[in-house]
Design an enzyme around this catalytic site. Structure first.
Site, mmCIF file in Angstrom:
data_model
loop_
_atom_site.group_PDB
_atom_site.id
_atom_site.type_symbol
_atom_site.label_atom_id
_atom_site.label_comp_id
_atom_site.label_asym_id
_atom_site.label_seq_id
_atom_site.Cartn_x
_atom_site.Cartn_y
_atom_site.Cartn_z
ATOM 1 N N ASP A 8 0.878 -1.158 0.000
ATOM 2 C CA ASP A 8 0.000 0.000 0.000
ATOM 3 C C ASP A 8 0.924 1.219 0.000
ATOM 4 O O ASP A 8 2.076 1.125 0.424
ATOM 5 C CB ASP A 8 -0.889 -0.026 1.246
ATOM 6 C CG ASP A 8 -1.740 1.214 1.373
ATOM 7 O OD1 ASP A 8 -2.378 1.617 0.385
ATOM 8 O OD2 ASP A 8 -1.754 1.808 2.475
ATOM 9 N N ARG A 9 0.459 2.355 -0.447
ATOM 10 C CA ARG A 9 1.329 3.535 -0.483
ATOM 11 C C ARG A 9 1.199 4.372 0.790
ATOM 12 O O ARG A 9 2.108 4.422 1.596
ATOM 13 C CB ARG A 9 1.012 4.379 -1.730
ATOM 14 C CG ARG A 9 2.101 5.422 -2.008
ATOM 15 C CD ARG A 9 1.685 6.403 -3.063
ATOM 16 N NE ARG A 9 0.786 7.383 -2.447
ATOM 17 C CZ ARG A 9 0.132 8.301 -3.127
ATOM 18 N NH1 ARG A 9 0.217 8.366 -4.433
ATOM 19 N NH2 ARG A 9 -0.655 9.161 -2.496
ATOM 20 N N ASP A 10 0.052 5.034 0.946
ATOM 21 C CA ASP A 10 -0.119 5.978 2.059
ATOM 22 C C ASP A 10 -0.139 5.245 3.399
ATOM 23 O O ASP A 10 -0.957 4.364 3.617
ATOM 24 C CB ASP A 10 -1.409 6.785 1.881
ATOM 25 C CG ASP A 10 -1.382 7.637 0.617
ATOM 26 O OD1 ASP A 10 -0.290 8.019 0.171
ATOM 27 O OD2 ASP A 10 -2.468 7.912 0.073
ATOM 28 N N ASN A 55 -5.304 2.827 -3.389
ATOM 29 C CA ASN A 55 -6.566 3.506 -3.672
ATOM 30 C C ASN A 55 -6.276 5.002 -3.704
ATOM 31 O O ASN A 55 -5.674 5.527 -2.762
ATOM 32 C CB ASN A 55 -7.598 3.229 -2.571
ATOM 33 C CG ASN A 55 -8.113 1.811 -2.586
ATOM 34 O OD1 ASN A 55 -7.986 1.094 -3.557
ATOM 35 N ND2 ASN A 55 -8.714 1.399 -1.476
ATOM 36 N N HIS A 95 -10.971 5.741 -8.606
ATOM 37 C CA HIS A 95 -12.406 5.945 -8.423
ATOM 38 C C HIS A 95 -12.748 6.462 -7.032
ATOM 39 O O HIS A 95 -12.003 6.270 -6.086
ATOM 40 C CB HIS A 95 -13.151 4.637 -8.709
ATOM 41 C CG HIS A 95 -12.821 4.095 -10.058
ATOM 42 N ND1 HIS A 95 -12.079 2.949 -10.228
ATOM 43 C CD2 HIS A 95 -13.093 4.566 -11.306
ATOM 44 C CE1 HIS A 95 -11.922 2.721 -11.530
ATOM 45 N NE2 HIS A 95 -12.527 3.687 -12.198
ATOM 46 N N CYS A 103 -11.722 -2.516 -8.881
ATOM 47 C CA CYS A 103 -10.299 -2.352 -8.594
ATOM 48 C C CYS A 103 -9.994 -1.793 -7.205
ATOM 49 O O CYS A 103 -8.877 -1.960 -6.711
ATOM 50 C CB CYS A 103 -9.628 -1.489 -9.662
ATOM 51 S SG CYS A 103 -10.346 0.144 -9.927
ATOM 52 N N LYS A 105 -9.380 -1.456 -3.410
ATOM 53 C CA LYS A 105 -9.226 -2.333 -2.247
ATOM 54 C C LYS A 105 -10.385 -2.065 -1.300
ATOM 55 O O LYS A 105 -10.767 -0.911 -1.146
ATOM 56 C CB LYS A 105 -7.891 -2.051 -1.538
ATOM 57 C CG LYS A 105 -6.670 -2.448 -2.336
ATOM 58 C CD LYS A 105 -5.378 -2.139 -1.600
ATOM 59 C CE LYS A 105 -5.166 -0.647 -1.534
ATOM 60 N NZ LYS A 105 -3.946 -0.227 -0.875
ATOM 61 N N ASP A 130 -1.487 -0.872 5.958
ATOM 62 C CA ASP A 130 -1.679 -0.301 7.293
ATOM 63 C C ASP A 130 -3.149 -0.218 7.681
ATOM 64 O O ASP A 130 -3.485 0.305 8.738
ATOM 65 C CB ASP A 130 -1.049 1.098 7.387
ATOM 66 C CG ASP A 130 -1.758 2.122 6.510
ATOM 67 O OD1 ASP A 130 -2.242 1.749 5.408
ATOM 68 O OD2 ASP A 130 -1.814 3.300 6.906
#
Length: 178
Positions: A8-10, A55, A95, A103, A105, A130
């Site tokens: 995940d990024r953030d 996302n 989205h 798509c 999560k 996270d």
């Protein structure tokens, strides 16, 4: 087949909801979390393919354009390159939250598409997040799940828990060398 690390990024790679930045809506809002560059370099050195699955509802909600999102990802890549770390590919859902798309999560589509594209052995791969939607997406895709951080409100049932990405990377290297 390759083995993958899906991130995940953030909140896993970069700060979010911190004193410095609330949301990452442009490259100037991106700050790597401590140890992330070193962690991703460890994954690279162990021959894992490293992916970001994120996302990005801010695009659908109009808080940022997709071009700004691309600029954020370019900055992330440049910041990671300072550690010799690379991301092999990025998938994102632009989205709106609750748009009902396939798509976003906790749906596993981003993981599964990257796995197919890069010939990834899902059964030997990991999803690190996270929040509960990250863990649910990983479980839906059939990868091992890792919850990082200290968000007490999240009760995600991950396979393993670590304080941060570097702690997981160190564990992964240690167990691979046993």
């Amino acid at each position: 087949m390759n083995t993958g690390i899906f991130l995940d990024r953030d909140g896993v790679i970069n700060e979010v909801l911190s004193d410095r930045v609330k949301f990452v809506n442009g490259p100037d809002d991106l700050y790597l979390l401590e140890g992330v560059g070193e962690a991703i370099k460890l994954f690279n050195d162990q021959d894992y393919k490293v992916f970001v699955v994120t996302n990005q509802g801010g695009v659908g909600l109009g808080f940022m354009e997709e071009t700004a999102l691309q600029e954020v990802h370019i900055k992330m890549g440049a910041d990671l390159a300072e550690f010799g770390a690379i991301i092999d590919d990025i998938a994102y859902c632009p989205h709106k939250p609750k748009a009902g798309c396939a798509c976003r999560k906790p749906q596993p589509q981003m993981i599964l598409e990257l796995a197919e594209k890069h010939d990834i052995d899902i059964s030997k791969s990991y999803m690190i997040g996270d929040r509960e939607p990250d863990i649910e997406a990983g479980k839906g895709a059939g990868v091992k799940t890792i919850l990082v951080g200290d968000r007490k409100e999240e009760q995600a049932e991950a396979d393993m828990y670590f304080p941060d990405l570097l702690a997981f990377a160190n564990w992964l290297v240690e167990t691979a060398n046993e």
